[in-house]
Design a protein around this motif. Structure first.
Motif, PDB file in Angstrom:
ATOM      1  N   THR A   1       0.844  -1.204   0.000  1.00 48.49           N
ATOM      2  CA  THR A   1       0.000   0.000   0.000  1.00 48.49           C
ATOM      3  C   THR A   1       0.879   1.254   0.000  1.00 48.49           C
ATOM      4  OG1 THR A   1      -1.729  -1.168   1.210  1.00 48.49           O
ATOM      5  CG2 THR A   1      -1.848   1.231   1.205  1.00 48.49           C
ATOM      6  N   ARG A   2       1.921   1.223   0.825  1.00 49.61           N
ATOM      7  CA  ARG A   2       2.812   2.397   0.870  1.00 49.61           C
ATOM      8  C   ARG A   2       3.532   2.584  -0.462  1.00 49.61           C
ATOM      9  NH1 ARG A   2       3.632   0.619   6.402  1.00 49.61           N
ATOM     10  NH2 ARG A   2       5.651  -0.295   5.930  1.00 49.61           N
ATOM     11  N   ARG A   3       3.943   1.482  -1.082  1.00 49.38           N
ATOM     12  CA  ARG A   3       4.589   1.620  -2.404  1.00 49.38           C
ATOM     13  C   ARG A   3       3.598   2.153  -3.430  1.00 49.38           C
ATOM     14  NH1 ARG A   3       6.789  -3.406  -1.119  1.00 49.38           N
ATOM     15  NH2 ARG A   3       5.461  -4.429  -2.644  1.00 49.38           N
ATOM     16  N   ALA A   4       2.345   1.706  -3.336  1.00 47.00           N
ATOM     17  CA  ALA A   4       1.333   2.190  -4.287  1.00 47.00           C
ATOM     18  C   ALA A   4       1.098   3.693  -4.102  1.00 47.00           C
ATOM     19  CB  ALA A   4       0.035   1.411  -4.117  1.00 47.00           C
TER      20      ALA A   4
ATOM     21  N   LEU B   1      -5.622  10.023  -2.560  1.00 44.87           N
ATOM     22  CA  LEU B   1      -4.691   8.907  -2.376  1.00 44.87           C
ATOM     23  C   LEU B   1      -5.403   7.674  -1.852  1.00 44.87           C
ATOM     24  CD1 LEU B   1      -1.550  10.638  -0.816  1.00 44.87           C
ATOM     25  CD2 LEU B   1      -1.760   9.670  -3.104  1.00 44.87           C
ATOM     26  N   ALA B   2      -6.399   7.888  -0.992  1.00 47.04           N
ATOM     27  CA  ALA B   2      -7.090   6.763  -0.346  1.00 47.04           C
ATOM     28  C   ALA B   2      -8.044   6.043  -1.294  1.00 47.04           C
ATOM     29  CB  ALA B   2      -7.857   7.272   0.879  1.00 47.04           C
ATOM     30  N   ARG B   3      -8.572   6.788  -2.283  1.00 46.13           N
ATOM     31  CA  ARG B   3      -9.644   6.278  -3.140  1.00 46.13           C
ATOM     32  C   ARG B   3      -9.398   4.888  -3.742  1.00 46.13           C
ATOM     33  NH1 ARG B   3     -10.928  10.903  -6.588  1.00 46.13           N
ATOM     34  NH2 ARG B   3     -11.408  11.893  -4.590  1.00 46.13           N
ATOM     35  N   PRO B   4      -8.203   4.601  -4.327  1.00 40.54           N
ATOM     36  CA  PRO B   4      -8.050   3.299  -5.000  1.00 40.54           C
ATOM     37  C   PRO B   4      -7.987   2.107  -4.051  1.00 40.54           C
ATOM     38  CG  PRO B   4      -6.245   4.822  -5.578  1.00 40.54           C
ATOM     39  CD  PRO B   4      -6.991   5.415  -4.438  1.00 40.54           C
ATOM     40  N   PHE B   5      -7.867   2.335  -2.743  1.00 40.44           N
ATOM     41  CA  PHE B   5      -7.621   1.217  -1.826  1.00 40.44           C
ATOM     42  C   PHE B   5      -8.897   0.716  -1.178  1.00 40.44           C
ATOM     43  CE2 PHE B   5      -3.677   3.784  -1.750  1.00 40.44           C
ATOM     44  CZ  PHE B   5      -2.881   2.866  -2.412  1.00 40.44           C
ATOM     45  N   ALA B   6      -8.914  -0.583  -0.922  1.00 44.97           N
ATOM     46  CA  ALA B   6     -10.066  -1.197  -0.266  1.00 44.97           C
ATOM     47  C   ALA B   6     -10.056  -0.908   1.236  1.00 44.97           C
ATOM     48  CB  ALA B   6     -10.057  -2.698  -0.521  1.00 44.97           C
ATOM     49  N   ILE B   7      -8.906  -0.477   1.756  1.00 43.06           N
ATOM     50  CA  ILE B   7      -8.805  -0.237   3.201  1.00 43.06           C
ATOM     51  C   ILE B   7      -9.439   1.101   3.573  1.00 43.06           C
ATOM     52  CG2 ILE B   7      -6.795  -1.700   3.514  1.00 43.06           C
ATOM     53  CD1 ILE B   7      -5.023   0.787   3.363  1.00 43.06           C
TER      54      ILE B   7
ATOM     55  N   VAL C   1      -5.195   4.165   5.857  1.00 38.42           N
ATOM     56  CA  VAL C   1      -4.377   4.933   4.911  1.00 38.42           C
ATOM     57  C   VAL C   1      -3.575   5.995   5.669  1.00 38.42           C
ATOM     58  CG1 VAL C   1      -4.444   6.538   2.944  1.00 38.42           C
ATOM     59  CG2 VAL C   1      -5.926   4.534   2.948  1.00 38.42           C
ATOM     60  N   MET C   2      -4.238   6.646   6.642  1.00 34.79           N
ATOM     61  CA  MET C   2      -3.555   7.674   7.437  1.00 34.79           C
ATOM     62  C   MET C   2      -2.351   7.091   8.176  1.00 34.79           C
ATOM     63  SD  MET C   2      -5.230  10.458   6.831  1.00 34.79           S
ATOM     64  CE  MET C   2      -4.893  11.646   8.138  1.00 34.79           C
TER      65      MET C   2
END
Lengths: 116, 116
Positions: free
Chosen positions: A18-21, A37-43, A48-49
């Motif tokens: 996730t951090r690399r992404a 930045l958070a949008r593409p992730f399922a988390i 994300v924070m």
């Protein structure tokens, strides 16, 4: 922070997909908001924070606030140092950096296909 | 191991000064015994062995045994992949280095004209 501690933190920051992404996203579009930045992730956003905190502690991003919007930017000095550390092995593959980069792109395209 | 997991492990393996020192040693002298590798460190042999386990799990070293001697060698594919990942940022500083050089040349040309 001394040079060794800095390298420890930079490599540890990079040891998570996730951090690399997030870093890869900032490489394409520097100056993104946290919600972008958070949008593409399922988390969830708090997760994300937390990743942003790790990246910030390692000094590979900076965050600035204007009103309610936090803008995240790349900070490349630590990444440059990490890469410099790895460059000692360059002579082993004795190819140009171009070839290494081409190899990486191929690998990533492959990974995107197989992990889909 | 898939590409993402491999990168996770490689960067995590690099996030420690003792492990980086072991890898740097192997870069200078590939094919070292465990006791040779352990000698420069203040930590005990079992602690060195644990670091070698982490490096081995990440695939950045191989260990082979002949009689009582374990020989450790570099295995560069994962390191190449880690470096490839970081290479995406190259354009940031190669571009800026060019710009810095152009700026310096411009300043110098300017100085030559005004000081004449």
């Amino acid at each position: 922070m001394n040079y060794y501690k800095q390298l420890d933190r930079t490599f540890a920051a990079l040891a998570d997909p996730t951090r690399r992404a997030i870093l890869a996203r900032l490489e394409r579009q520097d100056g993104a908001s946290v919600s972008e930045l958070a949008r593409p992730f399922a988390i969830k956003l708090p997760a994300v924070m937390k990743h942003l905190d790790v990246l910030d502690d390692a000094g590979v991003i900076t965050r600035s606030k204007a009103g309610r919007v936090v803008t995240v930017r790349l900070s490349l000095d630590p990444i440059r140092e990490a890469m410099s550390w790895l460059l000692r092995y360059e002579r082993f593959w004795s190819g140009s950096l171009d070839r290494v980069a081409a190899y990486a792109e191929g690998k990533e395209a492959e990974a995107r296909q197989t992990d889909r």
